[in-house]
Design a protein around this motif. Structure first.
Motif, PDB file in Angstrom:
ATOM      1  N   ASP A  69      44.045  46.540  34.023  1.00 13.01           N
ATOM      2  CA  ASP A  69      44.108  46.003  35.056  1.00 13.01           C
ATOM      3  C   ASP A  69      43.171  44.741  35.053  1.00 13.01           C
ATOM      4  O   ASP A  69      42.125  44.681  34.495  1.00 13.01           O
ATOM      5  CB  ASP A  69      43.644  47.009  36.073  1.00 13.01           C
ATOM      6  CG  ASP A  69      42.310  47.430  36.486  1.00 13.01           C
ATOM      7  OD1 ASP A  69      41.879  47.484  35.335  1.00 13.01           O
ATOM      8  OD2 ASP A  69      41.889  47.424  37.634  1.00 13.01           O
ATOM      9  N   PRO A  70      43.338  43.798  35.854  1.00 14.59           N
ATOM     10  CA  PRO A  70      42.819  42.547  35.927  1.00 14.59           C
ATOM     11  C   PRO A  70      41.139  42.773  36.365  1.00 14.59           C
ATOM     12  O   PRO A  70      40.486  42.088  35.773  1.00 14.59           O
ATOM     13  CB  PRO A  70      43.363  41.758  36.879  1.00 14.59           C
ATOM     14  CG  PRO A  70      44.635  42.271  37.171  1.00 14.59           C
ATOM     15  CD  PRO A  70      44.581  43.767  36.952  1.00 14.59           C
ATOM     16  N   ALA A  71      40.828  43.570  37.229  1.00 14.48           N
ATOM     17  CA  ALA A  71      39.329  43.767  37.726  1.00 14.48           C
ATOM     18  C   ALA A  71      38.557  44.301  36.339  1.00 14.48           C
ATOM     19  O   ALA A  71      37.444  43.790  36.222  1.00 14.48           O
ATOM     20  CB  ALA A  71      39.328  44.776  38.836  1.00 14.48           C
ATOM     21  N   ARG A  72      39.116  45.291  35.792  1.00 13.10           N
ATOM     22  CA  ARG A  72      38.261  45.688  34.460  1.00 13.10           C
ATOM     23  C   ARG A  72      38.126  44.652  33.473  1.00 13.10           C
ATOM     24  O   ARG A  72      37.055  44.397  32.852  1.00 13.10           O
ATOM     25  CB  ARG A  72      38.605  46.946  34.032  1.00 13.10           C
ATOM     26  CG  ARG A  72      38.418  48.106  35.160  1.00 13.10           C
ATOM     27  CD  ARG A  72      38.981  49.370  34.826  1.00 13.10           C
ATOM     28  NE  ARG A  72      38.727  50.474  35.742  1.00 13.10           N
ATOM     29  CZ  ARG A  72      39.221  50.577  37.176  1.00 13.10           C
ATOM     30  NH1 ARG A  72      40.046  49.652  37.560  1.00 13.10           N
ATOM     31  NH2 ARG A  72      38.689  51.475  37.829  1.00 13.10           N
ATOM     32  N   LEU A  73      39.037  44.146  33.147  1.00 14.81           N
ATOM     33  CA  LEU A  73      39.396  43.072  32.195  1.00 14.81           C
ATOM     34  C   LEU A  73      38.323  41.948  32.675  1.00 14.81           C
ATOM     35  O   LEU A  73      37.458  41.264  31.620  1.00 14.81           O
ATOM     36  CB  LEU A  73      40.531  42.467  32.007  1.00 14.81           C
ATOM     37  CG  LEU A  73      41.529  43.573  31.386  1.00 14.81           C
ATOM     38  CD1 LEU A  73      43.145  43.102  31.308  1.00 14.81           C
ATOM     39  CD2 LEU A  73      41.047  43.870  29.805  1.00 14.81           C
ATOM     40  N   ALA A  74      38.329  41.446  33.801  1.00 13.53           N
ATOM     41  CA  ALA A  74      37.572  40.129  34.121  1.00 13.53           C
ATOM     42  C   ALA A  74      36.123  40.816  34.109  1.00 13.53           C
ATOM     43  O   ALA A  74      35.139  40.053  33.849  1.00 13.53           O
ATOM     44  CB  ALA A  74      37.872  40.037  35.794  1.00 13.53           C
ATOM     45  N   ALA A  75      35.786  41.938  34.616  1.00 12.74           N
ATOM     46  CA  ALA A  75      34.364  42.579  34.583  1.00 12.74           C
ATOM     47  C   ALA A  75      33.684  42.614  33.208  1.00 12.74           C
ATOM     48  O   ALA A  75      32.740  42.242  33.019  1.00 12.74           O
ATOM     49  CB  ALA A  75      34.244  43.825  35.343  1.00 12.74           C
ATOM     50  N   ALA A  76      34.653  42.859  32.151  1.00 12.37           N
ATOM     51  CA  ALA A  76      34.293  43.082  30.826  1.00 12.37           C
ATOM     52  C   ALA A  76      33.974  41.531  30.227  1.00 12.37           C
ATOM     53  O   ALA A  76      33.081  41.258  29.628  1.00 12.37           O
ATOM     54  CB  ALA A  76      35.282  43.681  29.882  1.00 12.37           C
ATOM     55  N   ALA A  77      34.823  40.788  30.521  1.00 12.61           N
ATOM     56  CA  ALA A  77      34.871  39.195  30.267  1.00 12.61           C
ATOM     57  C   ALA A  77      33.392  38.555  30.753  1.00 12.61           C
ATOM     58  O   ALA A  77      32.680  37.895  30.273  1.00 12.61           O
ATOM     59  CB  ALA A  77      35.920  38.228  30.485  1.00 12.61           C
ATOM     60  N   ALA A  78      32.939  38.883  32.263  1.00 12.98           N
ATOM     61  CA  ALA A  78      31.919  38.431  32.812  1.00 12.98           C
ATOM     62  C   ALA A  78      30.659  39.016  32.070  1.00 12.98           C
ATOM     63  O   ALA A  78      29.883  38.112  31.843  1.00 12.98           O
ATOM     64  CB  ALA A  78      32.043  38.899  34.305  1.00 12.98           C
ATOM     65  N   GLY A  97      29.159  44.552  36.905  1.00 10.91           N
ATOM     66  CA  GLY A  97      29.456  45.430  37.777  1.00 10.91           C
ATOM     67  C   GLY A  97      29.655  44.511  39.073  1.00 10.91           C
ATOM     68  O   GLY A  97      30.605  44.944  39.985  1.00 10.91           O
ATOM     69  N   VAL A  98      28.900  43.512  39.402  1.00 11.11           N
ATOM     70  CA  VAL A  98      29.475  42.739  40.698  1.00 11.11           C
ATOM     71  C   VAL A  98      30.857  42.132  40.482  1.00 11.11           C
ATOM     72  O   VAL A  98      31.498  42.236  41.448  1.00 11.11           O
ATOM     73  CB  VAL A  98      28.230  41.566  40.722  1.00 11.11           C
ATOM     74  CG1 VAL A  98      28.944  40.465  41.807  1.00 11.11           C
ATOM     75  CG2 VAL A  98      27.010  41.978  41.262  1.00 11.11           C
ATOM     76  N   THR A  99      31.290  41.761  39.199  1.00 10.98           N
ATOM     77  CA  THR A  99      32.517  41.336  39.006  1.00 10.98           C
ATOM     78  C   THR A  99      33.507  42.301  39.384  1.00 10.98           C
ATOM     79  O   THR A  99      34.620  42.024  39.739  1.00 10.98           O
ATOM     80  CB  THR A  99      32.616  40.732  37.663  1.00 10.98           C
ATOM     81  OG1 THR A  99      31.899  39.553  37.567  1.00 10.98           O
ATOM     82  CG2 THR A  99      34.144  40.234  37.449  1.00 10.98           C
ATOM     83  N   LEU A 104      37.763  44.509  42.479  1.00 15.24           N
ATOM     84  CA  LEU A 104      38.271  45.662  43.360  1.00 15.24           C
ATOM     85  C   LEU A 104      38.575  45.558  44.646  1.00 15.24           C
ATOM     86  O   LEU A 104      39.481  45.984  45.272  1.00 15.24           O
ATOM     87  CB  LEU A 104      37.406  46.885  42.885  1.00 15.24           C
ATOM     88  CG  LEU A 104      37.753  47.464  41.558  1.00 15.24           C
ATOM     89  CD1 LEU A 104      36.816  48.608  41.049  1.00 15.24           C
ATOM     90  CD2 LEU A 104      38.940  47.788  41.012  1.00 15.24           C
ATOM     91  N   TYR A 105      37.441  44.736  45.285  1.00 15.34           N
ATOM     92  CA  TYR A 105      37.520  44.762  46.922  1.00 15.34           C
ATOM     93  C   TYR A 105      38.522  43.578  47.166  1.00 15.34           C
ATOM     94  O   TYR A 105      39.223  43.975  48.256  1.00 15.34           O
ATOM     95  CB  TYR A 105      36.090  44.046  47.175  1.00 15.34           C
ATOM     96  CG  TYR A 105      35.967  43.767  48.804  1.00 15.34           C
ATOM     97  CD1 TYR A 105      35.841  44.980  49.650  1.00 15.34           C
ATOM     98  CD2 TYR A 105      36.267  42.442  49.190  1.00 15.34           C
ATOM     99  CE1 TYR A 105      35.824  44.546  50.917  1.00 15.34           C
ATOM    100  CE2 TYR A 105      36.187  42.190  50.472  1.00 15.34           C
ATOM    101  CZ  TYR A 105      36.064  43.289  51.292  1.00 15.34           C
ATOM    102  OH  TYR A 105      35.934  42.840  52.634  1.00 15.34           O
ATOM    103  N   LEU A 106      38.865  42.697  46.342  1.00 11.69           N
ATOM    104  CA  LEU A 106      39.898  41.699  46.259  1.00 11.69           C
ATOM    105  C   LEU A 106      41.294  42.299  46.372  1.00 11.69           C
ATOM    106  O   LEU A 106      42.202  41.949  47.061  1.00 11.69           O
ATOM    107  CB  LEU A 106      39.366  40.414  45.646  1.00 11.69           C
ATOM    108  CG  LEU A 106      38.250  39.760  45.833  1.00 11.69           C
ATOM    109  CD1 LEU A 106      38.458  38.648  45.039  1.00 11.69           C
ATOM    110  CD2 LEU A 106      38.566  39.091  47.461  1.00 11.69           C
TER     111      LEU A 106
END
Length: 108
Positions: A69-78, A97-99, A104-106
């Motif tokens: 999912d985009p949230a976990r991929l974005a967090a890994a990239a960040a 973690g913040v990402t 996930l909130y969004l």
């Protein structure tokens, strides 16, 4: 459900295996110096273990049924980006973690 006998056999077996692996380096090697090539390779153990633990949770998370999912991929990239730029593990973890929680909130 696993029966108690099998559970204890597995627990004792894993404990003995873990002890044996540690004893090989501490008990058998002892105070003898290790070869330079081995010390050089052992430096990268921690660096290799963390991505091996994290990658399956990013690429095949159980929370989404194994779909990325985009949230976990974005967090890994960040986390990767901040880690490479700052060379600071805590900053990378905080950014990831913040990402993750922000995305996930969004999305939810």
């Amino acid at each position: 459900m696993i029966d108690r006998t099998t559970l204890w056999i597995v627990i004792i077996g894993l404990g003995l295996g873990s002890f044996f692996l540690r004893f090989v380096f501490t008990g058998l090697v002892g105070n003898r110096p290790m070869p330079a090539w081995l010390l050089r390779h052992l430096r990268y153990t921690a660096v290799a273990v963390l991505p091996a633990l994290v990658a399956p949770q990013v690429l095949w998370p159980a929370a989404t049924g194994g779909e990325p999912d985009p949230a976990r991929l974005a967090a890994a990239a960040a986390a990767l980006s901040v880690g490479l730029i700052t060379k600071n593990v805590l900053a990378a973890m905080l950014a990831g973690g913040v990402t993750l929680y922000g995305m996930l909130y969004l999305f939810l």
